[in-house]
Design a protein around this motif. Structure first.
Motif, PDB file in Angstrom:
ATOM      1  N   ARG A   1       0.228  -6.674   9.163  1.00 21.43           N
ATOM      2  CA  ARG A   1      -1.144  -7.124   8.880  1.00 21.43           C
ATOM      3  C   ARG A   1      -1.963  -6.038   8.183  1.00 21.43           C
ATOM      4  N   PHE A   2      -1.451  -4.823   8.150  1.00 19.27           N
ATOM      5  CA  PHE A   2      -2.144  -3.711   7.507  1.00 19.27           C
ATOM      6  C   PHE A   2      -1.760  -3.587   6.032  1.00 19.27           C
TER       7      PHE A   2
ATOM      8  N   SER B   1      -2.891  -2.178   0.191  1.00 21.37           N
ATOM      9  CA  SER B   1      -2.847  -2.566  -1.227  1.00 21.37           C
ATOM     10  C   SER B   1      -4.232  -2.572  -1.839  1.00 21.37           C
ATOM     11  N   GLU B   2      -5.201  -3.068  -1.090  1.00 26.40           N
ATOM     12  CA  GLU B   2      -6.564  -3.213  -1.597  1.00 26.40           C
ATOM     13  C   GLU B   2      -7.229  -1.863  -1.876  1.00 26.40           C
ATOM     14  N   VAL B   3      -6.973  -0.873  -1.023  1.00 22.42           N
ATOM     15  CA  VAL B   3      -7.704   0.395  -1.152  1.00 22.42           C
ATOM     16  C   VAL B   3      -7.060   1.355  -2.159  1.00 22.42           C
TER      17      VAL B   3
ATOM     18  N   SER C   1     -11.569   4.084   1.704  1.00 23.88           N
ATOM     19  CA  SER C   1     -10.254   3.823   1.121  1.00 23.88           C
ATOM     20  C   SER C   1      -9.323   5.004   1.345  1.00 23.88           C
ATOM     21  N   LEU C   2      -9.842   6.207   1.190  1.00 23.84           N
ATOM     22  CA  LEU C   2      -9.022   7.393   1.433  1.00 23.84           C
ATOM     23  C   LEU C   2      -8.670   7.535   2.914  1.00 23.84           C
ATOM     24  N   ARG C   3      -9.593   7.109   3.779  1.00 16.45           N
ATOM     25  CA  ARG C   3      -9.296   7.141   5.210  1.00 16.45           C
ATOM     26  C   ARG C   3      -8.170   6.154   5.546  1.00 16.45           C
TER      27      ARG C   3
ATOM     28  N   SER D   1       2.173   4.220   1.660  1.00 16.82           N
ATOM     29  CA  SER D   1       1.276   5.017   2.482  1.00 16.82           C
ATOM     30  C   SER D   1       2.055   5.946   3.414  1.00 16.82           C
ATOM     31  N   ALA D   2       3.173   5.451   3.952  1.00 20.48           N
ATOM     32  CA  ALA D   2       3.998   6.282   4.832  1.00 20.48           C
ATOM     33  C   ALA D   2       4.616   7.448   4.066  1.00 20.48           C
TER      34      ALA D   2
END
Length: 330
Positions: free
Chosen positions: A105-106, A111-113, A124-126, A161-162
């Motif tokens: 769900r994340f 993708s959006e940020v 977005s960076l967070r 992100s990982a």
């Protein structure tokens, strides 16, 4: 100073990656290295390897799961930043951050940020750095010297992100065509994500927000689960193993391999791990690594010899990974 993160990743599934992370984590613990291992595959197979179904049911609560998703939940729901991660102690030196199917769900958030970071958007960076910051919090709480991360076999936003959180990457491969194709996809993606993150790092508007370097340095590859005969891979796998060095050098390192370089002679090849056959289901039943099996678990006769061989194989492999990652043993 951040704690080094090693991700285990390939675009091709079914190569034994999760089992590899599980065994390397246990071996690092045996070598007296304090380790946090994180399950960032929404399928949660690594968590299942470590914990019983009853224990998983206790930890995967609906309201506040004791998982990686539980740590990102406040950020996702707009209620603040990341929470302190729950650490499940599975050994004297070894702690687990559980996976969770809810991580899927994340994916849309990540993708959006990604493009918004270029507009110096702090949230977005967070969001993009959430995994890294959770890993660092967990490692600090455990006083770990290294973090290992297991990822699913895809090139989606969760893995991007990982991998931004990873200082280095170990690539498990099967001796087959599909793993070679996975390498051809993986190499350009790593370079693209590394370059994209370096650009975004310059857009950080908050000097107090610590972000990962996103090095994603390829440490090397491991050829998994090939059969051997008289000390050599059987013929069915030989042609694929022979093609791995050239593909790895071109696709991942973006360079030419030496002429006729074999996997056995390639300095980027950690090991050719053999198939442990009946020892693997025995270890899964006992819920322990192969090299911890005892006669009481059924490891008797030739099986016990295989247990000793597995210990030597994984000890040698793990020490190579530790050395290449620049981590000092106690």
């Amino acid at each position: 100073m951040s704690i080094p993160v090693i991700a285990f990743f390939n675009n091709k599934g079914g190569v034994g990656k999760t089992s590899l992370v599980y065994h390397v984590a246990w071996m690092m613990s045996d070598l007296d290295l304090r380790v946090v291992v994180a399950d960032l595959d929404p399928q949660g197979n690594l968590s299942t390897a470590f914990l019983s179904e009853d224990r998983l049911e206790d930890l995967w609560s609906e309201s506040c799961p004791a998982t990686m998703y539980g740590a990102i939940q406040p950020l996702k729901e707009g209620e603040g930043d990341i929470a302190d991660p729950y650490l499940e102690k599975v050994g004297d030196n070894l702690a687990l951050i559980l996976g969770d199917m809810a991580l899927s769900r994340f994916e849309d958030d990540l993708s959006e940020v990604w493009p918004k970071c270029l507009d110096r958007d702090k949230r977005s960076l967070r969001v993009l750095s959430a995994f890294w910051r959770i890993l660092q919090k967990g490692a600090e709480a455990h006083q770990a010297k290294v973090i290992l991360v297991d990822l699913g076999p895809n090139l989606g936003a969760i893995n991007r992100s990982a991998l931004i959180a990873a200082d280095s990457v170990v690539i498990p491969l099967g001796p087959d065509l599909y793993s070679l194709q996975g390498l051809r996809n993986l190499g350009p993606s790593l370079r693209e994500w590394r370059s994209g993150w370096q650009e975004r790092l310059t857009k950080n508007p908050d000097s107090g927000l610590l972000l990962p370097n996103g090095g994603m340095r390829p440490l090397g590859y491991i050829v998994m689960s090939h059969s051997i005969r008289v000390g050599q891979p059987v013929k069915a796998y030989e042609k694929w193993i022979a093609r791995i060095p050239d593909t790895y050098h071109k696709a991942v390192l973006h360079e030419e391999a030496g002429k006729d370089l074999s996997a056995q002679d390639d300095p980027h090849c950690f090991a050719l791990l053999k198939h442990y056959r009946s020892l693997m289901p025995m270890a899964q039943e006992a819920r322990k690594p192969i090299f911890h099996l005892k006669p009481a678990d059924g490891a008797i006769g030739s099986h016990y010899g295989g247990v000793q061989d597995a210990y030597k194989d994984f000890e040698e492999l793990t020490k190579k990974i530790i050395e290449r990652a620049g981590i000092a043993l106690p």
